[in-house]
Design a protein around this motif. Structure first.
Motif, PDB file in Angstrom:
ATOM      1  N   ASP A  67      13.790   3.129   3.174  1.00 46.07           N
ATOM      2  CA  ASP A  67      13.499   2.207   4.267  1.00 46.07           C
ATOM      3  C   ASP A  67      12.092   1.619   4.168  1.00 46.07           C
ATOM      4  N   LEU A  68      11.190   2.315   3.482  1.00 46.33           N
ATOM      5  CA  LEU A  68       9.815   1.830   3.336  1.00 46.33           C
ATOM      6  C   LEU A  68       9.608   1.023   2.053  1.00 46.33           C
ATOM      7  N   GLY A  69      10.648   0.879   1.256  1.00 43.92           N
ATOM      8  CA  GLY A  69      10.538   0.068   0.052  1.00 43.92           C
ATOM      9  C   GLY A  69      10.033   0.794  -1.172  1.00 43.92           C
ATOM     10  N   ASP A 121       2.995   7.869  -8.252  1.00 43.43           N
ATOM     11  CA  ASP A 121       1.713   7.553  -7.635  1.00 43.43           C
ATOM     12  C   ASP A 121       1.278   8.679  -6.708  1.00 43.43           C
ATOM     13  N   LEU A 122       2.246   9.328  -6.086  1.00 42.19           N
ATOM     14  CA  LEU A 122       1.963  10.351  -5.083  1.00 42.19           C
ATOM     15  C   LEU A 122       2.885  11.543  -5.303  1.00 42.19           C
ATOM     16  N   ASN A 173       0.796  -1.234   0.000  1.00 42.39           N
ATOM     17  CA  ASN A 173       0.000   0.000   0.000  1.00 42.39           C
ATOM     18  C   ASN A 173       0.826   1.281   0.000  1.00 42.39           C
ATOM     19  N   VAL A 174       2.155   1.148  -0.145  1.00 40.92           N
ATOM     20  CA  VAL A 174       2.964   2.359  -0.309  1.00 40.92           C
ATOM     21  C   VAL A 174       3.163   2.613  -1.797  1.00 40.92           C
ATOM     22  N   PRO A 175       3.319   3.856  -2.205  1.00 43.15           N
ATOM     23  CA  PRO A 175       3.512   4.153  -3.633  1.00 43.15           C
ATOM     24  C   PRO A 175       4.844   3.623  -4.138  1.00 43.15           C
ATOM     25  N   ARG A 176       4.875   3.290  -5.407  1.00 42.37           N
ATOM     26  CA  ARG A 176       6.149   2.895  -6.021  1.00 42.37           C
ATOM     27  C   ARG A 176       7.020   4.112  -6.280  1.00 42.37           C
TER      28      ARG A 176
END
Length: 261
Positions: free
Chosen positions: A73-75, A206-207, A29-32
């Motif tokens: 760190d969040l991928g 994405d964001l 659910n994190v943006p690429r």
């Protein structure tokens, strides 16, 4: 005796809150691709009464290194930082521009030696000074084989100029191959234009995040952000906190993305 404990207590609470926000984020659910418009550096310096806005730009650059660490760190796989627009090259004082050129060159050098990040400049080089171009090209060459976080440094960048350059590239290639204008009109597609943008081969953002409370794109990634989500942070660039970023990601994760609706 209790006054020194207030900042400590606040720090503990922020730490707990950050961990809570992070627990709600996964690689699914994190943006690429996150695009960041770093804004408010000059206001930050002026509010602190500093003798030069370059202090704000340096603080903003340091924050961007920190921001990239959060993303890595969040991928998140790709980050684009809007550091210097094509418009800035004509509407900023020469002394401020000279400082900015030096700061951006130092940032590119720093990032090219950090972790396994790949650094790439996106934007036109023609209006940039030779030393800055050399620094950006050196950072690109040094990191071209690395497969970590892809860091786009938008320097001398303008969205309308990018689209114009893409169209010129398509026309020149088509004519070189002996094609006609009729053929070109038949083959021209959004996908073809995308292949000639500065970010060819990369996912669209994405964001898109902008600091300082301003709510405008400022000629940034006009083509690529057609379906992006937007998030505006009140904090000035150098004051951006990790909790601000995590809130943006939490908001993004909750949105139902619609394409054309």
């Amino acid at each position: 005796m209790k006054k020194p404990q207030v900042p400590l207590a606040r720090g503990i609470l922020y730490g707990l809150y950050q961990r809570r926000l992070r627990r709600g984020l996964t690689r699914d659910n994190v943006p690429r691709h996150v695009a960041m418009i770093i804004d408010g550096n000059r206001r930050w310096a002026r509010q602190l009464g500093l003798d030069s806005v370059s202090h704000g730009h340096r603080a903003g650059a340091a924050k961007m290194r920190e921001f990239l660490e959060w993303c890595d760190d969040l991928g998140i796989s790709t980050v684009t930082l809007y550091l210097l627009s094509a418009d800035n090259l004509t509407n900023r004082a020469s002394e401020e521009l000279s400082d900015l050129f030096e700061i951006i060159a130092e940032l590119a050098e720093d990032l090219s030696h950090y972790r396994d990040w790949r650094v790439q400049q996106v934007g036109a080089k023609a209006c940039l000074p030779d030393p800055l171009v050399a620094s950006l090209e050196a950072a690109e060459a040094r990191t071209s084989a690395q497969r970590g976080l892809h860091v786009n440094l938008a320097v001398g960048y303008g969205g309308r100029t990018e689209i114009t350059d893409a169209m010129r590239s398509i026309v020149a290639m088509h004519l070189h191959d002996g094609g006609t204008l009729e053929d070109l009109a038949a083959t021209l597609t959004p996908e073809l234009i995308g292949q000639h943008l500065y970010t060819t081969g990369q996912p669209d953002p994405d964001l898109v995040i902008r600091t300082s409370g301003e709510q405008r794109l400022s000629d940034f990634m006009l083509w690529q952000s057609a379906h992006s989500e937007f998030y505006f942070v009140e904090a000035l660039g150098p004051d951006l906190r990790q909790v601000d970023f995590l809130r943006a990601l939490r908001d993004f994760a909750k949105r139902q993305r619609r394409y054309g609706g």
